[in-house]
Design a protein around this motif. Structure first.
Motif, mmCIF file in Angstrom:
data_model
loop_
_atom_site.group_PDB
_atom_site.id
_atom_site.type_symbol
_atom_site.label_atom_id
_atom_site.label_comp_id
_atom_site.label_asym_id
_atom_site.label_seq_id
_atom_site.Cartn_x
_atom_site.Cartn_y
_atom_site.Cartn_z
ATOM 1 N N TRP A 9 0.833 -1.200 0.000
ATOM 2 C CA TRP A 9 0.000 0.000 0.000
ATOM 3 C C TRP A 9 0.865 1.246 0.000
ATOM 4 C CZ3 TRP A 9 -4.993 -1.133 -0.466
ATOM 5 C CH2 TRP A 9 -5.485 -2.327 0.082
ATOM 6 N N CYS A 13 -2.475 4.065 3.897
ATOM 7 C CA CYS A 13 -1.964 2.790 4.414
ATOM 8 C C CYS A 13 -0.584 2.576 3.816
ATOM 9 C CB CYS A 13 -2.857 1.628 4.001
ATOM 10 S SG CYS A 13 -4.473 1.631 4.772
ATOM 11 N N THR A 14 0.301 1.943 4.564
ATOM 12 C CA THR A 14 1.627 1.633 4.048
ATOM 13 C C THR A 14 1.966 0.194 4.365
ATOM 14 O OG1 THR A 14 2.744 2.346 6.067
ATOM 15 C CG2 THR A 14 2.454 4.008 4.351
ATOM 16 N N CYS A 19 -5.207 -3.176 5.365
ATOM 17 C CA CYS A 19 -5.455 -1.732 5.404
ATOM 18 C C CYS A 19 -6.832 -1.517 6.022
ATOM 19 C CB CYS A 19 -5.402 -1.144 3.997
ATOM 20 S SG CYS A 19 -5.808 0.613 3.927
ATOM 21 N N VAL A 29 -5.628 5.990 -1.000
ATOM 22 C CA VAL A 29 -4.904 4.750 -0.762
ATOM 23 C C VAL A 29 -4.650 4.114 -2.120
ATOM 24 C CG1 VAL A 29 -4.959 2.452 0.281
ATOM 25 C CG2 VAL A 29 -6.004 4.377 1.470
ATOM 26 N N THR A 30 -3.436 3.656 -2.337
ATOM 27 C CA THR A 30 -3.094 2.986 -3.579
ATOM 28 C C THR A 30 -2.628 1.578 -3.273
ATOM 29 O OG1 THR A 30 -2.393 5.086 -4.544
ATOM 30 C CG2 THR A 30 -1.625 3.085 -5.628
ATOM 31 N N ALA A 31 -3.251 0.597 -3.913
ATOM 32 C CA ALA A 31 -2.796 -0.789 -3.825
ATOM 33 C C ALA A 31 -1.926 -1.045 -5.043
ATOM 34 C CB ALA A 31 -3.990 -1.740 -3.811
#
Length: 155
Positions: A9, A13-14, A19, A29-31
């Protein structure tokens, strides 16, 4: 795509854990996904025999500054590099990008994460590694936590 695996993520989220967010405002948020198992991604960017600041660190920094094409690889490949094509290198770094968020702030930047990797590859540890190199929203703020995050890609 078929054959892709989740790599992590970025944003609110990281990392790779679940997440879970409470949304109170606009949130990004990027998946990210890659075509190979995540365990195969290391900071040996040029895929030669080692991890060198003058090669792998420089390639990662150039990539994070947005350098692409031949300027990415010009005088930056290590001896016996197996990954030499600029587009292949950029694709490799695209795929492993979430792993480069060493300070855990949800973004990957040359002036923080790239600098941390470069310093680590130069042998700096402790306060010398992290001084002035953490993002404002960093969730990893100690040298030990940063060293552990970098150690995941520099075995």
């Amino acid at each position: 795509d078929a054959g892709s695996v989740f790599t992590g993520w970025l944003g609110a989220c990281t990392g790779r854990a679940d997440c879970k967010l409470t949304i109170n405002a606009a949130t990004a948020v990027t998946a990210t996904f890659a075509p190979e198992p995540l365990a195969q991604y290391t900071a040996n960017v040029d895929d030669n025999a080692g991890y060198e600041a003058a090669h792998d660190g420089l390639l990662a920094m150039r990539y994070l500054f947005g350098v692409r094409g031949l300027a990415l690889t010009d005088h930056a490949l290590g001896p016996l590099a197996a990954r030499t094509d600029p587009d292949t290198l950029a694709g490799y770094l695209d795929d492993m990008r979430p792993l480069l968020d060493f300070d855990g702030d949800g973004s990957v930047a040359a002036t923080t994460d790239g600098l941390l990797l470069m310093r680590y590859l130069l042998g700096l540890r402790g306060d010398a590694l992290i001084a002035g190199a953490l993002g404002g929203a960093a969730t990893r703020t100690t040298a030990a936590a940063i060293e552990q995050a970098i150690g995941a890609v520099v075995p």
